[in-house]
Design an enzyme around this catalytic site. Structure first.
Site, PDB file in Angstrom:
ATOM      1  N   LYS A  79       2.563  -3.749   6.951  1.00  0.00           N
ATOM      2  CA  LYS A  79       2.832  -3.697   5.801  1.00  0.00           C
ATOM      3  C   LYS A  79       4.115  -3.146   5.205  1.00  0.00           C
ATOM      4  CE  LYS A  79       0.461  -4.739   2.948  1.00  0.00           C
ATOM      5  NZ  LYS A  79      -0.071  -6.148   2.350  1.00  0.00           N
ATOM      6  N   TYR A 133      -1.580  -0.695  10.900  1.00  0.00           N
ATOM      7  CA  TYR A 133      -1.603  -1.275   9.793  1.00  0.00           C
ATOM      8  C   TYR A 133      -0.453  -1.123   8.742  1.00  0.00           C
ATOM      9  CZ  TYR A 133      -3.241  -1.966   4.846  1.00  0.00           C
ATOM     10  OH  TYR A 133      -3.089  -2.282   3.270  1.00  0.00           O
ATOM     11  N   THR A 178       0.865  -1.244   0.068  1.00  0.00           N
ATOM     12  CA  THR A 178       0.085   0.000  -0.079  1.00  0.00           C
ATOM     13  C   THR A 178       0.958   1.378   0.037  1.00  0.00           C
ATOM     14  OG1 THR A 178      -1.357   1.213   1.540  1.00  0.00           O
ATOM     15  CG2 THR A 178      -0.183  -0.501   2.485  1.00  0.00           C
ATOM     16  N   ASP A 179       0.368   2.274  -0.523  1.00  0.00           N
ATOM     17  CA  ASP A 179       0.983   3.720  -0.521  1.00  0.00           C
ATOM     18  C   ASP A 179       1.156   4.229   0.986  1.00  0.00           C
ATOM     19  OD1 ASP A 179      -1.573   4.534  -0.199  1.00  0.00           O
ATOM     20  OD2 ASP A 179      -1.687   6.194  -1.389  1.00  0.00           O
ATOM     21  N   GLU A 180       0.197   3.623   1.859  1.00  0.00           N
ATOM     22  CA  GLU A 180       0.256   3.957   3.175  1.00  0.00           C
ATOM     23  C   GLU A 180       1.609   3.856   4.139  1.00  0.00           C
ATOM     24  OE1 GLU A 180      -3.259   3.251   5.577  1.00  0.00           O
ATOM     25  OE2 GLU A 180      -4.491   2.872   3.780  1.00  0.00           O
ATOM     26  N   VAL A 197     -18.587  11.077   8.545  1.00  0.00           N
ATOM     27  CA  VAL A 197     -17.353  11.672   7.641  1.00  0.00           C
ATOM     28  C   VAL A 197     -16.357  11.973   9.098  1.00  0.00           C
ATOM     29  CG1 VAL A 197     -16.206  13.820   6.676  1.00  0.00           C
ATOM     30  CG2 VAL A 197     -18.655  13.123   6.214  1.00  0.00           C
TER      31      VAL A 197
END
Ligand code: NAD
Length: 365
Positions: free
Chosen positions: A171, A167, A142-144, A223
């Protein structure tokens, strides 16, 4: 592609193929190639056999109900089916759940990837010269892992790792292991770091399906914070096409970042869903679906902005997203409207749209 490796007519192992992206990958491989797929999935709350219904009886797809951190399962699969490649998608994937309890993320994402690498290395070392040269281990990330951006800048293959959530830290750890197994042992491994995916069959805890389903049910559309956090969005089938290109033509040892060039704030995404629903559904409602929007407590440690520069994969592998954000979103909304039973079954069995990830230490699992 002139130098495309001859990968058809063979078997690949896919992990996490009952999940959102994994099932899309499996369906794509069965439909568009002659490859056979051994699909190893633990069938956690996020794994869903109904997402594989279209390939259930296809002789080129076989599900192995197993855990990637179980060495004996992986050993047996690799030795029995002699795959030409492994695509590692299995992971715990929801940031909010990682905040409530990180243990499964450490186990599946880090220990699981370690076991996949160890078993892949053992298997790869046993292959003859040409099979050894052609073997690939594609690790889907992931880009995270790159942390948060301010108002400017984009992630590239050269970005530094700075994960902020449990998370993304898990990763990032798995990416580092993959890199090391290539660098130290020569395992022909590649890493992809992709932005936020959306599309059909996504578990309803994630933003886009959650908002679509809540709207269709007349419920509040939550939101987080002020709704100004920015993510880049990519339609899931475009991600899958990128993974196939990486599998066929990617260079071992390389990382490819993948994005859709669709930077949107959370509020942009929710408004876009409401606007499409306003014009396409004939459900009873009081004015616009936008009237259902409610601001709620922000996610702890919420990264502000992600943005991805995919020019390397575009230039080197000729990949381009086929869908715009708008066309992908329209198809996604139509799919959730047409496939109520798919998500209704999830609510009946495992998930009740509860708010996750608020981090109350006393309630931490
Ligand atoms: P998902 O949560 O929908 O599915 C994950 C799948 O992995 C499930 O089928 C689950 O049963 C399986 N799984 C989990 N732990 C396992 C284990 N120990 N052994 C075997 N199977 C296990 O996830 P997704 O959104 O499809 O993501 C797939 C991969 O892509 C993940 O590695 C994720 O980090 C990565 N990714 C996701 C996104 C996104 O926006 N969804 C973006 C970039 C990268």
């Amino acid at each position: 592609m002139g130098n495309t490796r001859e990968v058809d007519k063979n078997t690949i192992v896919v992990t996490g193929g009952a999940g959102f992206i994994g099932s899309c990958f499996v369906r794509h491989i069965i439909k568009e190639t002659r490859l056979s797929v051994i699909n190893i999935d633990k069938l956690t709350y996020a794994g869903n056999l109904q997402s594989l219904a279209s390939v259930e009886f296809n002789p080129r797809h076989m599900l192995v109900h197993g855990d990637i951190s179980d060495s004996s399962v992986i050993e047996q699969v690799l030795d029995e089916y002699s795959p030409i490649a492994i695509v590692n998608l299995a992971a715990e994937t929801h940031v909010d759940r990682s905040i409530d309890g990180a243990a499964p993320f450490i186990q599946s994402n880090i220990v699981g990837t370690f076991v996949m690498l160890e078993q892949s290395l053992r298997y790869w070392a046993s292959l003859g010269a040409s099979a050894k040269r052609d073997f690939r281990f594609v690790h889907v990330s992931t880009d995270e892992v790159f942390g948060t951006l301010g108002e400017t800048g984009r992630f590239t293959e050269a970005s530094s790792y700075a994960p902020n959530s449990p998370y993304s830290a898990s990763k990032a750890s798995s990416d580092h292991l993959v890199r090391a197994w290539h660098h130290t042992y020569g395992l022909p491994a590649l890493i992809s770091n992709c932005s936020n995916n959306f599309g059909p069959f996504q578990f309803p805890e994630k933003l886009i399906p959650l908002v679509i389903i809540n709207a269709l049910s007349g419920k509040a559309l939550p939101v987080y914070g002020d709704g100004r956090n920015v993510r880049d969005w990519l339609y899931v089938e475009d991600h899958v096409r990128a993974l196939v290109q990486i599998l066929r033509n990617g260079a071992p040892g390389k990382t490819y970042v993948i994005g859709g060039d669709n930077e949107k704030t959370t509020l942009d995404v929710i408004n876009a869903i409401c606007d499409i629903l306003d014009t396409t559904t004939s459900l009873e409602k009081n004015g616009s679906y936008r009237n259902l929007i409610r601001f709620v407590t922000d996610r702890p440690g919420h990264d502000y902005r992600y943005s991805v520069d995919s020019s390397l994969i575009q230039k080197e592998l000729g990949w381009q997203p086929a869908e715009s954000f708008e066309s992908g979103l329209k198809q996604t909304i139509e799919w959730y409207i047409d496939n109520r039973q798919w998500w209704q079954n999830i609510f009946d069995n495992t998930y009740k749209l509860d708010r996750l990830g608020l981090f109350k230490y006393s309630e931490r699992s």
